[in-house]
Write a protein that holds these residues in place. Structure first.
Motif, short mmCIF file in Angstrom:
data_model
loop_
_atom_site.label_atom_id
_atom_site.label_comp_id
_atom_site.label_asym_id
_atom_site.label_seq_id
_atom_site.Cartn_x
_atom_site.Cartn_y
_atom_site.Cartn_z
N PHE A 35 -16.77 -11.18 7.21
CA PHE A 35 -16.24 -10.44 6.06
C PHE A 35 -14.72 -10.60 6.00
CE2 PHE A 35 -14.20 -6.80 4.17
CZ PHE A 35 -14.76 -6.84 2.91
N HIS A 36 -14.19 -10.81 4.80
CA HIS A 36 -12.76 -11.05 4.62
C HIS A 36 -12.17 -10.10 3.55
CE1 HIS A 36 -13.34 -14.86 6.78
NE2 HIS A 36 -14.41 -15.02 6.02
N THR A 37 -11.04 -9.52 3.86
CA THR A 37 -10.29 -8.76 2.86
C THR A 37 -9.44 -9.72 2.05
OG1 THR A 37 -8.44 -8.39 4.39
CG2 THR A 37 -10.18 -6.70 4.33
N ALA A 38 -9.17 -9.35 0.78
CA ALA A 38 -8.31 -10.15 -0.10
C ALA A 38 -7.38 -9.20 -0.84
CB ALA A 38 -9.15 -10.95 -1.10
N GLU A 39 -6.08 -9.54 -0.83
CA GLU A 39 -5.05 -8.63 -1.38
C GLU A 39 -4.00 -9.39 -2.17
OE1 GLU A 39 -3.88 -5.50 1.91
OE2 GLU A 39 -4.24 -7.47 2.81
N PRO A 40 -3.19 -8.66 -2.96
CA PRO A 40 -2.01 -9.28 -3.57
C PRO A 40 -0.96 -9.56 -2.50
CG PRO A 40 -2.58 -7.18 -4.64
CD PRO A 40 -3.35 -7.26 -3.37
N ALA A 41 -0.24 -10.67 -2.65
CA ALA A 41 0.71 -11.09 -1.61
C ALA A 41 1.81 -10.06 -1.35
CB ALA A 41 1.33 -12.43 -2.00
N LEU A 42 2.24 -9.35 -2.37
CA LEU A 42 3.31 -8.36 -2.18
C LEU A 42 2.79 -7.04 -1.63
CD1 LEU A 42 5.41 -8.95 -5.43
CD2 LEU A 42 5.86 -9.81 -3.12
N PHE A 43 1.48 -6.90 -1.55
CA PHE A 43 0.87 -5.66 -1.04
C PHE A 43 -0.23 -6.03 -0.04
CE2 PHE A 43 2.94 -4.60 -4.93
CZ PHE A 43 3.45 -3.33 -4.72
N GLY A 68 -2.98 -5.24 14.56
CA GLY A 68 -3.82 -4.25 15.24
C GLY A 68 -3.40 -2.82 15.02
N THR A 69 -2.34 -2.62 14.22
CA THR A 69 -1.87 -1.26 13.90
C THR A 69 -1.60 -1.18 12.40
OG1 THR A 69 0.45 -1.87 14.31
CG2 THR A 69 -0.80 -0.93 16.15
N ILE A 70 -1.68 0.02 11.85
CA ILE A 70 -1.50 0.20 10.41
C ILE A 70 -0.07 -0.12 9.99
CG2 ILE A 70 -1.40 1.94 8.58
CD1 ILE A 70 -3.88 3.22 9.74
N GLN A 71 0.05 -1.01 9.02
CA GLN A 71 1.34 -1.40 8.44
C GLN A 71 1.43 -0.87 7.01
OE1 GLN A 71 3.58 -3.32 10.44
NE2 GLN A 71 2.01 -2.75 11.95
N THR A 72 2.64 -0.62 6.54
CA THR A 72 2.84 -0.10 5.20
C THR A 72 3.47 -1.14 4.28
OG1 THR A 72 5.02 0.80 5.77
CG2 THR A 72 3.12 2.25 6.09
N ASN A 73 3.41 -0.88 3.00
CA ASN A 73 4.08 -1.72 2.00
C ASN A 73 5.41 -1.07 1.62
OD1 ASN A 73 2.02 -3.73 1.64
ND2 ASN A 73 0.83 -2.19 0.54
N ALA A 74 6.46 -1.86 1.58
CA ALA A 74 7.76 -1.33 1.20
C ALA A 74 7.79 -0.96 -0.27
CB ALA A 74 8.85 -2.36 1.50
N ALA A 122 -0.64 1.95 2.25
CA ALA A 122 -1.08 1.54 3.59
C ALA A 122 -2.60 1.66 3.67
CB ALA A 122 -0.43 2.42 4.66
N PRO A 123 -3.23 1.01 4.63
CA PRO A 123 -4.67 1.17 4.81
C PRO A 123 -5.03 2.62 5.14
CG PRO A 123 -3.88 -0.74 6.01
CD PRO A 123 -2.66 0.01 5.55
#
Length: 341
Positions: free
Chosen positions: A221-229, A239-245, A259-260
């Protein structure tokens, strides 16, 4: 959905006992939404197979009630609210698709709904949320906190807050997409090698991942996202939750989370394969391809997984690949922008 729920669990299922969402939760959700949610088909197209070199199964959740997969999770979650609490209503935060899913579900169940939406949400999503009878409260993404606004509304009315993705009841409802896809692929005699789904906070992605881990454990299974987010991609890699600026700035409005979700990340950290990200231009190209070639209307955020496939972000030649188109609530102007590229 008895045909889905009656399937035996696949052999060699990984230990998922510690997860907040179980296969039993997803199968129970399938029963609750049966007769209300659309059992979306699986579609194939020779041109898509030829272009990608894969056997592609499109799961068009843009054809779902309220225009996206979000109806599944919303209807399941609202059904879990005790009868005594339903007159107090529900509150939700959303850029539009969860908003419509919650509003449509509340209307069906006779519950009042208030939705906190960004003032720059697509006009079609604002109008349709109101059209389902919900009260819409708008806010500025850059200067206001939607969570604070929602909390104040709940404190005032006693309403139940329905999170768009960090809620086991919502995740279980979204996981029914995975149950259906696994059963439909099996009926076609095409065991799934890979599945891609557009990912924001991860509610859909984690639900699908749990369903596939039980029904087709060989599937990646693969996630797909916008490059800026691409917070999920970075979170899975670290391996840890990262946020979007950034809080805005992409045509993929449906996927602009900060963030996730903690619940969904705890699942995907164990079950997700390689994550991919696409540019806005690639997402718009996928919108145009879906419209022109597949005859499907898809919004940019709902086309990100298709964009990942079309641009060859993963080596999928010769594989059977499931691709979830997550929503079709697109403003006419955005559709014209995609087609006019």
């Amino acid at each position: 959905m008895a045909d889905i729920q009656s399937q035996p669990l696949a052999e060699d299922v990984p230990d998922l006992s510690g997860f907040a969402v179980s296969i039993e939760d997803i199968e129970a959700a399938a029963g609750r939404i049966d007769g209300q949610a659309v059992k979306t088909p699986v579609l194939r197209h020779p041109l898509l197979d030829e272009r990608t070199g894969a056997r592609v199964l499109i799961k068009p959740e843009n054809l779902q009630r309220s225009g996206s997969f979000k109806f599944r999770g919303a209807f399941n979650r609202l059904n879990l609210i005790p009868e005594a609490d339903r007159p107090k209503g529900v509150v939700a935060c959303s850029s539009g698709n969860h908003a419509q899913g919650v509003a449509a579900s509340a209307q069906l169940l006779g519950m009042p709904a208030t939705i906190v939406m960004p003032e720059d949400a697509p006009q079609i999503k604002l109008e349709r949320t109101r059209g389902y009878g919900a009260t819409v409260v708008t806010y500025d993404r850059e200067t206001e906190s939607r969570d604070a606004i929602a909390k104040a509304l709940c404190d005032e009315s006693g309403a139940t807050f329905v999170h768009p993705y960090n809620d086991p009841g919502v995740i279980a409802g979204q996981g029914t997409v995975g149950l259906e896809l696994a059963a439909q692929a099996a009926a076609l005699g095409l065991p799934l090698d890979d599945v891609l789904a557009c990912t924001g906070g991860g509610g859909l992605a984690s639900g699908i991942a749990v369903a596939l881990a039980h029904k087709t454990p060989q599937t990646r299974f693969h996630t797909a996202e916008p490059a800026l987010f691409d917070d999920y991609k970075r979170s899975l890699e670290s391996g840890t939750i990262q946020t979007n600026a950034a809080k805005s700035g992409s045509v993929c409005d449906a996927l602009l989370t900060e963030a996730p979700g903690e619940v969904s990340f705890s699942i995907l950290r164990e079950l997700a394969g390689e994550a991919v990200a696409v540019t806005d231009e690639e997402a718009l190209a996928a919108v145009a391809f879906a419209f022109s070639e597949l005859k499907l209307v898809v919004e940019p955020g709902g086309a990100v997984a298709l964009a990942a496939l079309l641009t060859g972000k993963l080596p999928l030649q010769g594989q059977t690949v499931g691709v979830v188109l997550t929503g079709g609530n697109i403003d006419p102007q955005m559709l014209m922008q995609a087609l006019g590229r």
